[in-house]
Design a protein around this motif. Structure first.
Motif, mmCIF file in Angstrom:
data_model
loop_
_atom_site.group_PDB
_atom_site.id
_atom_site.type_symbol
_atom_site.label_atom_id
_atom_site.label_comp_id
_atom_site.label_asym_id
_atom_site.label_seq_id
_atom_site.Cartn_x
_atom_site.Cartn_y
_atom_site.Cartn_z
ATOM 1 N N SER A 102 0.793 -1.230 0.000
ATOM 2 C CA SER A 102 0.000 0.000 0.000
ATOM 3 C C SER A 102 0.827 1.282 0.000
ATOM 4 N N THR A 103 2.160 1.150 0.070
ATOM 5 C CA THR A 103 3.003 2.344 0.153
ATOM 6 C C THR A 103 4.037 2.340 -0.961
ATOM 7 N N CYS A 104 4.602 3.489 -1.212
ATOM 8 C CA CYS A 104 5.662 3.668 -2.202
ATOM 9 C C CYS A 104 6.417 4.937 -1.795
ATOM 10 N N PRO A 105 7.610 5.245 -2.331
ATOM 11 C CA PRO A 105 8.216 4.630 -3.506
ATOM 12 C C PRO A 105 9.083 3.412 -3.215
ATOM 13 N N ASP A 106 9.386 3.143 -1.953
ATOM 14 C CA ASP A 106 10.223 1.977 -1.660
ATOM 15 C C ASP A 106 9.382 0.719 -1.756
ATOM 16 N N ALA A 107 9.184 0.263 -2.981
ATOM 17 C CA ALA A 107 8.332 -0.888 -3.220
ATOM 18 C C ALA A 107 8.784 -1.586 -4.489
ATOM 19 N N GLU A 108 8.438 -2.848 -4.582
ATOM 20 C CA GLU A 108 8.707 -3.601 -5.802
ATOM 21 C C GLU A 108 7.434 -3.607 -6.634
ATOM 22 N N PHE A 109 7.517 -3.018 -7.803
ATOM 23 C CA PHE A 109 6.355 -2.930 -8.690
ATOM 24 C C PHE A 109 6.309 -4.195 -9.548
ATOM 25 N N ASP A 110 5.266 -4.976 -9.408
ATOM 26 C CA ASP A 110 5.233 -6.273 -10.075
ATOM 27 C C ASP A 110 4.102 -6.436 -11.079
ATOM 28 N N SER A 111 3.268 -5.430 -11.240
ATOM 29 C CA SER A 111 2.209 -5.482 -12.254
ATOM 30 C C SER A 111 2.312 -4.212 -13.091
#
Length: 122
Positions: A102-111
């Protein structure tokens, strides 16, 4: 399955504006952060902006800060990128992407969506 469909790209003159939209389906939209990336010809993928699931937190890359605004309408399962004062260096394919949380930008975008072309040229 997760589907992300971008729209709103096109050809615009320098200094002009465009609004991109990303319409989502196949998941509970307001449970996830979502963001925009772009890829210019011959260059690496660049993160442009992202927004938390609630919309309360946003991140915008330094290269577009003050010109681009990210927003979302959870009732419409849609995210937007308002792009003002466009420059030739903003040219590229713009992708909508969703991470696992539910948060970003520290996230792995997988879709990822298929992308929409933005061309800034006179």
């Amino acid at each position: 399955q997760v589907q992300l469909v971008e729209s709103g790209g096109g050809l615009v003159q320098p200094g002009g504006s465009l609004r991109l939209a990303c319409t989502a389906s196949g998941f509970t939209f307001d449970n996830y952060a979502i963001g925009w990336f772009r890829q210019a010809p011959g260059k690496e993928l660049e993160g442009v902006a992202c927004i938390s699931a609630s919309g309360g937190n946003t991140f915008v890359a330094a290269s577009v800060k003050g010109r681009f605004t990210i927003s979302r309408d959870n009732a419409k399962n849609t995210m937007y990128l308002q792009m003002n004062n466009l420059k030739p260096e903003d040219t590229g394919v713009y992708y909508c992407a969703r991470p696992a949380g539910s948060t970003c930008p520290d996230a792995e975008f997988d879709s990822w969506g298929q992308g929409t072309q933005v061309t800034v040229s006179s």
